[in-house]
Scaffold this motif. Structure first.
Motif, short mmCIF file in Angstrom:
data_model
loop_
_atom_site.label_atom_id
_atom_site.label_comp_id
_atom_site.label_asym_id
_atom_site.label_seq_id
_atom_site.Cartn_x
_atom_site.Cartn_y
_atom_site.Cartn_z
N VAL A 121 0.86 -1.17 0.00
CA VAL A 121 0.00 0.00 0.00
C VAL A 121 0.90 1.22 0.00
N ASP A 122 0.62 2.13 -0.90
CA ASP A 122 1.38 3.38 -0.96
C ASP A 122 0.45 4.47 -1.47
N ALA A 123 0.69 5.69 -1.04
CA ALA A 123 -0.13 6.82 -1.49
C ALA A 123 0.30 7.30 -2.87
N SER A 124 1.50 6.95 -3.28
CA SER A 124 2.06 7.44 -4.53
C SER A 124 1.83 6.45 -5.68
N ASP A 125 1.02 6.87 -6.65
CA ASP A 125 0.81 6.02 -7.82
C ASP A 125 2.11 5.78 -8.58
N GLU A 126 2.99 6.79 -8.57
CA GLU A 126 4.28 6.64 -9.23
C GLU A 126 5.12 5.55 -8.57
N MET A 127 5.12 5.51 -7.25
CA MET A 127 5.86 4.47 -6.53
C MET A 127 5.26 3.10 -6.77
N LEU A 128 3.95 3.02 -6.84
CA LEU A 128 3.30 1.74 -7.13
C LEU A 128 3.63 1.24 -8.53
N ARG A 129 3.66 2.17 -9.50
CA ARG A 129 4.06 1.77 -10.87
C ARG A 129 5.50 1.26 -10.89
N GLU A 130 6.37 1.95 -10.16
CA GLU A 130 7.77 1.53 -10.11
C GLU A 130 7.91 0.16 -9.44
N ALA A 131 7.16 -0.07 -8.36
CA ALA A 131 7.19 -1.38 -7.69
C ALA A 131 6.70 -2.47 -8.62
N THR A 132 5.65 -2.19 -9.38
CA THR A 132 5.12 -3.17 -10.34
C THR A 132 6.14 -3.44 -11.44
N ARG A 133 6.84 -2.39 -11.88
CA ARG A 133 7.85 -2.56 -12.93
C ARG A 133 8.99 -3.45 -12.42
N ARG A 134 9.43 -3.20 -11.19
CA ARG A 134 10.55 -3.97 -10.64
C ARG A 134 10.15 -5.37 -10.21
N TYR A 135 8.93 -5.51 -9.70
CA TYR A 135 8.46 -6.79 -9.15
C TYR A 135 7.09 -7.14 -9.75
N PRO A 136 7.06 -7.58 -11.01
CA PRO A 136 5.79 -7.86 -11.68
C PRO A 136 4.89 -8.85 -10.94
N ALA A 137 5.48 -9.77 -10.18
CA ALA A 137 4.67 -10.75 -9.45
C ALA A 137 3.80 -10.10 -8.38
N LEU A 138 4.13 -8.88 -7.98
CA LEU A 138 3.35 -8.18 -6.95
C LEU A 138 2.22 -7.33 -7.53
N ALA A 139 2.08 -7.30 -8.83
CA ALA A 139 1.14 -6.38 -9.48
C ALA A 139 -0.26 -6.44 -8.89
N ASN A 140 -0.78 -7.61 -8.60
CA ASN A 140 -2.15 -7.72 -8.07
C ASN A 140 -2.22 -7.57 -6.56
N LYS A 141 -1.07 -7.37 -5.93
CA LYS A 141 -1.05 -7.27 -4.47
C LYS A 141 -0.80 -5.84 -3.99
N LEU A 142 -0.57 -4.92 -4.91
CA LEU A 142 -0.29 -3.53 -4.56
C LEU A 142 -1.55 -2.70 -4.69
N SER A 143 -1.70 -1.75 -3.77
CA SER A 143 -2.88 -0.88 -3.85
C SER A 143 -2.52 0.52 -3.36
N SER A 144 -3.34 1.47 -3.76
CA SER A 144 -3.14 2.86 -3.39
C SER A 144 -4.09 3.23 -2.26
N ASP A 145 -3.54 3.88 -1.25
CA ASP A 145 -4.35 4.40 -0.15
C ASP A 145 -3.49 5.40 0.61
N THR A 146 -4.13 6.13 1.52
CA THR A 146 -3.40 7.17 2.25
C THR A 146 -3.64 7.06 3.75
N LEU A 147 -2.66 7.52 4.47
CA LEU A 147 -2.79 7.67 5.92
C LEU A 147 -3.37 9.04 6.20
N PRO A 148 -4.15 9.19 7.23
CA PRO A 148 -4.33 8.25 8.32
C PRO A 148 -5.48 7.27 8.13
N SER A 149 -6.35 7.47 7.14
CA SER A 149 -7.61 6.71 7.12
C SER A 149 -7.51 5.28 6.61
N LEU A 150 -6.67 5.04 5.61
CA LEU A 150 -6.62 3.73 4.96
C LEU A 150 -8.04 3.26 4.63
#
Length: 199
Positions: free
Chosen positions: A1-30
């Protein structure tokens, strides 16, 4: 979980197997995450960047999304120590921000960033966790790890020969042992490492 769509895209690029396990959300509410969704959460270098007024909600919601028995692992800098990592400078333990601004100007650094840092101490973090969990968290908050690192510094390889000589001198004179003992007494660990298990 990360608030940054750019960071999520980079994580997906580096670790394609995690693509369906990453999501966008923000603190404090989640707010996009259901209760009891995760077995573990790593909160690394986050809390010091949040305003104090949202720390309770942040910790509450991090705990909320954990499954029973799930682990919240927190890593955050301690401001009751001699080093400030964002500026990479010597620091007076628990120095108030107004004095910190003055000190940073004195050493030629721009103090504007200091207002974006939440100065966490062991006492403040313990209190926040007690409020959220309803109990005292049993942890040394990374103190023993810090002491081990302090005692192993004498065998570290330094690229700067002056630092190597200084560390060697501190070891030979017993100053390293003294500083480590005082650090354990006054809780000068550089970072907090806290594991909170949801009951």
């Amino acid at each position: 979980v990360d608030a940054s769509d750019e960071m999520l895209r980079e994580a997906t690029r580096r670790y394609p197997a995690l693509a369906n396990k990453l999501s966008s959300d923000t603190l404090p509410s989640l707010s996009r995450i259901d209760d009891a969704s995760y077995d573990g959460i790593l909160c690394w270098a986050v809390l010091m960047h949040l305003p104090e007024e949202i720390l309770f909600d942040t910790l509450f919601n991090l705990r909320r999304v954990l499954k029973p028995g799930g682990i919240l692992y927190i890593n955050a800098p301690n401001y009751n120590t001699f080093f400030e990592g964002h500026y990479n400078v010597f620091w007076i333990p628990s120095m108030p921000k107004w004095l910190g601004r003055w000190y940073l100007r004195l050493i030629g650094r721009d103090p504007v960033y200091i207002d974006h840092i939440n100065f966490l101490t062991e006492r403040s973090l313990r209190n926040w966790l007690r409020l959220v969990t309803g109990r005292d968290v049993v942890s040394d908050f990374g103190l023993n790890d810090w002491a081990e690192r302090m005692m192993s510094i004498r065998t570290a390889k330094f690229t700067n020969p002056n630092i190597a000589r200084l560390v060697n001198l501190a070891h030979r004179t017993g100053l390293l042992n003294l500083l480590t003992s005082l650090g354990k007494l006054f809780r000068w660990q550089d970072v907090f490492r806290v594991k909170v298990v949801k009951e």
